[in-house]
Design an enzyme around this catalytic site. Structure first.
Site, PDB file in Angstrom:
ATOM      1  CB  SER A 142      -0.942  -0.041   1.216  1.00 14.91           C
ATOM      2  OG  SER A 142      -1.902   0.974   1.173  1.00 14.91           O
ATOM      3  CG  ASP A 200      -5.231  -3.475  -4.244  1.00 20.09           C
ATOM      4  OD1 ASP A 200      -5.807  -2.451  -3.816  1.00 20.09           O
ATOM      5  OD2 ASP A 200      -4.142  -3.867  -3.810  1.00 20.09           O
TER       6      ASP A 200
END
Length: 275
Positions: A142, A200
């Site tokens: 991330s 995602d």
């Protein structure tokens, strides 16, 4: 299933090594004692933890990272963040880009500020720990993926001009614009691997065309199979398949696919199928 142990002597890409780099990215969520204990279990005899608070116009209050070192390998890992905390400032088109490493192109202001708060200490620690030419790896999930990519670039484009052996990111957001991406792609060919899990959401942010990705994406499809490349149309179809499989899940497929544990589960599935 038996997972291969972490090979400290590796210098290139392999599926088992990518799995261990994903686990190393997750290590950044622990505190200093937790990181040190796990590092020793993995064969690293030294570790150092970094945490720096900073004020930014985003809901990110601090940067956390670590460096662990053994006789043959050094890993620097950066902590990620939750989708709910990162989404707003990654979609803020008013956030100005700032000059990138060695003034090569531009990077997102938030990533620059978050990295700058810990990078000098990380650079100095790598130089201190690298006593015998150990390989050097940067990892992150991330937000941590963006910081890992930029830290690796700074280590090479700025002093000490050390080219890391690998940069492995998982669910990394778009981090820079095309000039820096091009310089990074040339320098880190076969050294940077950016993993994306099906739908995602974070790798689709911030919006193009201001920001873009570096190359070397590897893609987990809706069934968890890993692809070195996937054409756009095939990815669209696979994205629809992923959404359809989780219509009644408690969180959206785009958020679920961002969790690091789902990346790890996909790696484990591929490791099992490769035997």
């Amino acid at each position: 299933m038996t997972i291969p142990t972490l090979d400290h002597s590796t210098t290139g890409y392999s599926l088992p090594h990518a799995y261990w780099m994903a686990r190393a990215a997750g290590l950044a969520t622990l505190d200093a004692d937790g990181i040190d204990a796990q590092a020793k279990k993995w064969g690293f005899d030294r570790s150092r933890y970094f945490e720096s608070s900073h004020a930014m116009p985003f809901p990110i209050e601090d940067t956390q990272a670590y460096v662990m070192a053994g006789d043959r390998m050094i890993v620097a890992g950066f902590r990620g963040t939750e989708v709910t905390k990162i989404y707003d400032w990654l979609t803020d088109v008013n956030t100005p880009p700032v000059p990138g490493p060695a003034n090569k192109g531009f990077v997102h202001y938030g990533f620059h500020q978050a990295l700058q708060s810990v990078y000098p200490q990380i650079r100095d620690t790598i130089e201190e720990f690298r006593t015998d030419g150990q390989s050097v790896w940067f990892v992150g999930h991330s937000l941590g993926g963006a910081l890992a990519m930029l830290a690796g670039a700074r280590l090479y484009f700025e002093d000490p001009r050390l080219l890391p052996d690998g940069v492995y990111t998982f669910g990394q957001p778009r981090t820079c614009e095309r000039l820096l991406a091009g310089a990074h792609n040339a320098a880190f060919r076969n050294r940077c691997f950016r993993f994306v899990n099906n739908n995602d959401i974070v790798p689709h942010l911030p919006p193009e065309p201001v920001y873009t990705h570096v190359n070397a994406a590897r893609y987990f499809d809706a069934d968890g199979r890993l692809h070195e490349s996937m054409p756009l149309l095939a990815r669209v179809k696979d994205g629809v398949k992923g959404v359809a499989a989780d219509l009644f899940a408690p969180e959206t497929d785009a958020v679920k696919d961002h969790h690091l544990e789902n990346y790890l589960a996909a790696f484990e599935k591929n490791l099992a199928n490769s035997r």
